[in-house]
Design a protein around this motif. Structure first.
Motif, short mmCIF file in Angstrom:
data_model
loop_
_atom_site.label_atom_id
_atom_site.label_comp_id
_atom_site.label_asym_id
_atom_site.label_seq_id
_atom_site.Cartn_x
_atom_site.Cartn_y
_atom_site.Cartn_z
N VAL A 140 0.88 -1.16 0.00
CA VAL A 140 0.00 0.00 0.00
C VAL A 140 0.92 1.21 0.00
CG1 VAL A 140 -1.77 1.27 1.26
CG2 VAL A 140 -1.76 -1.23 1.29
N GLY A 141 0.88 1.98 -1.07
CA GLY A 141 1.80 3.12 -1.17
C GLY A 141 3.18 2.67 -1.63
N SER B 22 -6.92 3.89 3.78
CA SER B 22 -6.40 5.23 4.01
C SER B 22 -5.73 5.21 5.38
CB SER B 22 -7.51 6.28 3.99
OG SER B 22 -6.99 7.54 4.33
N THR C 161 -7.30 7.78 -0.24
CA THR C 161 -7.72 6.38 -0.21
C THR C 161 -7.14 5.62 -1.40
OG1 THR C 161 -9.76 7.01 0.89
CG2 THR C 161 -9.72 4.84 -0.15
N GLU C 162 -6.55 4.47 -1.10
CA GLU C 162 -6.07 3.56 -2.15
C GLU C 162 -7.08 2.43 -2.26
OE1 GLU C 162 -2.07 2.49 -2.78
OE2 GLU C 162 -1.32 4.02 -1.41
N ASN C 163 -7.48 2.14 -3.49
CA ASN C 163 -8.50 1.11 -3.73
C ASN C 163 -7.91 -0.11 -4.41
OD1 ASN C 163 -10.96 2.55 -2.84
ND2 ASN C 163 -10.31 4.00 -4.41
N PRO D 207 -4.97 -3.76 -8.26
CA PRO D 207 -5.14 -2.32 -7.96
C PRO D 207 -6.29 -1.76 -8.77
CG PRO D 207 -2.84 -2.82 -8.41
CD PRO D 207 -3.63 -4.04 -8.77
#
Length: 169
Positions: A111-112, A144, A156-158, A168
């Motif tokens: 994530v990120g 998030s 927010t990452e989905n 992703p």
């Protein structure tokens, strides 16, 4: 009276010096010689160079969130402390499926960015701003996290989970 105390002090210093000399002379002239080291590799010498390499450090990790959807999926967010920078961290999203009576990892994703988070806010009390999951197919996951208390939450990452694999969104 003062003269007498100086005399006693000087005699005490002389006596201590003589005793130390006697102990030192007795130790060097009497008794068995010092034993030789049994392991010649025990200490590095100048010709051997640096100390032998040590084991690699274990990455410190801390689970920051978990979500379980019946016996279909289990999602975890784990903070991984950077080995290069003790203040930085990465976040890993893992997906588990329930098979043969146990949870088995089916996929994982970052994530990120790698080392793109700060360790202490990420492992603190209000680190997770949003972590939502759903049991539909494909299963949506939204994440998030707290960047810092003064900056606030990340965008927010989905993600979508299809057949146990992270995609992703």
């Amino acid at each position: 009276m003062i003269k007498n105390s100086r005399t006693f002090t000087s005699w005490g210093v002389a006596l201590a010096t003589a005793t130390a000399a006697t102990v030192t002379i007795g130790a060097t002239t009497g008794g068995p010689p010092n034993p030789l080291p049994t392991d010649s590799q025990g200490r590095p010498t100048a010709s051997q160079g640096k100390e032998p390499p040590t084991e690699p450090q274990v990455t410190e990790r801390r689970r920051i969130a978990t979500s379980v959807l019946d016996r279909d999926f289990k999602f975890t967010l784990t903070a991984l402390r950077s080995q290069a920078d003790p203040l930085a961290a990465s976040v890993r999203l893992q997906v588990f499926v329930f098979k043969d009576g146990a949870w088995r990892e089916s996929d994982r994703a970052l994530v990120g960015d790698v080392d793109g988070w700060f360790w202490f806010p990420l492992t603190g009390r209000h680190a997770v701003c949003e972590f939502s999951t759903a049991g539909t197919e494909p299963a949506p996951v939204a994440v998030s996290l707290l960047i810092t208390p003064s900056i606030g939450c990340s965008p927010t990452e989905n993600f979508q989970i299809k057949d146990g694999q992270i995609i992703p969104a």
